[in-house]
Design an enzyme around this catalytic site. Structure first.
Site, PDB file in Angstrom:
ATOM      1  N   ASP A 178       0.854  -1.184   0.000  1.00  0.00           N
ATOM      2  CA  ASP A 178       0.000   0.000   0.000  1.00  0.00           C
ATOM      3  C   ASP A 178       0.889   1.234   0.000  1.00  0.00           C
ATOM      4  OD1 ASP A 178      -1.900   2.029   0.399  1.00  0.00           O
ATOM      5  OD2 ASP A 178      -3.079   0.800   1.785  1.00  0.00           O
ATOM      6  N   ARG A 215      -0.250   4.331  -0.702  1.00  0.00           N
ATOM      7  CA  ARG A 215      -1.088   5.535  -0.665  1.00  0.00           C
ATOM      8  C   ARG A 215      -0.611   6.519   0.401  1.00  0.00           C
ATOM      9  NH1 ARG A 215      -6.849   2.539  -0.504  1.00  0.00           N
ATOM     10  NH2 ARG A 215      -5.603   1.217   0.855  1.00  0.00           N
TER      11      ARG A 215
END
Length: 181
Positions: A122, A124
């Site tokens: 991830d 983000r």
């Protein structure tokens, strides 16, 4: 984060105020309903772009369902914000999403599928969401998510998260043994 423009937009769920922001590299959109400036416990969905689901109509992920659910909740509540961030493939890009998809079909979690093809589980970043919430002077939010990392990032950045509400799609995922959004 620079505020660029604002106008109303009508979706199948109702009328939103659309605000466009730019961070020097990418654009982010805030869809708002009702008065959120200075408000407490504003219903909030932070949503990452998904070319596969939103533009191409793929049903291999639940991104479109999550957006539909968030818009319907905001309209029903008559107040809230959806922040759309350009973070395709959990921030790794569309190539990562395409390369990871065969691994997902083999049963790997989304995170493991990204890692199997050499990307971060991830990648983000929610800094733009923090800037947008600051722009609107939102006092506190009720976050529509099942991702504890999203909540932690926001809180560590000074956003007051009163509570979280798990999305129905995430509940279904968890029941099937998959990870949250």
């Amino acid at each position: 984060m620079i505020f660029l423009a604002q106008d109303s937009i009508t979706t199948r769920h109702g009328v939103f105020l659309e605000s466009l922001f730019y961070n020097g590299l990418s654009q982010s959109v805030a869809l708002t309903v009702g008065e959120i400036c200075g408000a407490k416990d504003v219903l909030c969905r932070i949503h990452s772009s998904c070319l596969s689901a939103h533009a191409l109509g793929s049903i291999s992920c639940d991104c479109s369902a999550q957006m539909d659910h968030a818009q319907a909740r905001l309209i029903k509540a008559r107040r809230g914000i959806i922040i759309w961030l350009e973070q395709e493939g959990r921030g790794n890009g569309h190539l990562a999403k395409m390369l990871a998809e065969p691994n997902k079909r083999l049963g790997l979690s989304q995170s493991a599928a990204y890692e199997a093809v050499g990307f971060r589980a991830d990648a983000r970043d929610y800094s733009d969401a923090v800037s947008i919430l600051t722009h609107f002077k939102v006092a506190s939010i009720v976050l529509l998510t099942s991702n504890p990392l999203k909540r932690r990032f926001l809180e560590e950045s000074g956003v007051v998260v009163s509570r979280t509400i798990e999305t129905p799609e995430a509940t279904k995922k968890r029941e099937r043994g998959h990870e949250p959004d």
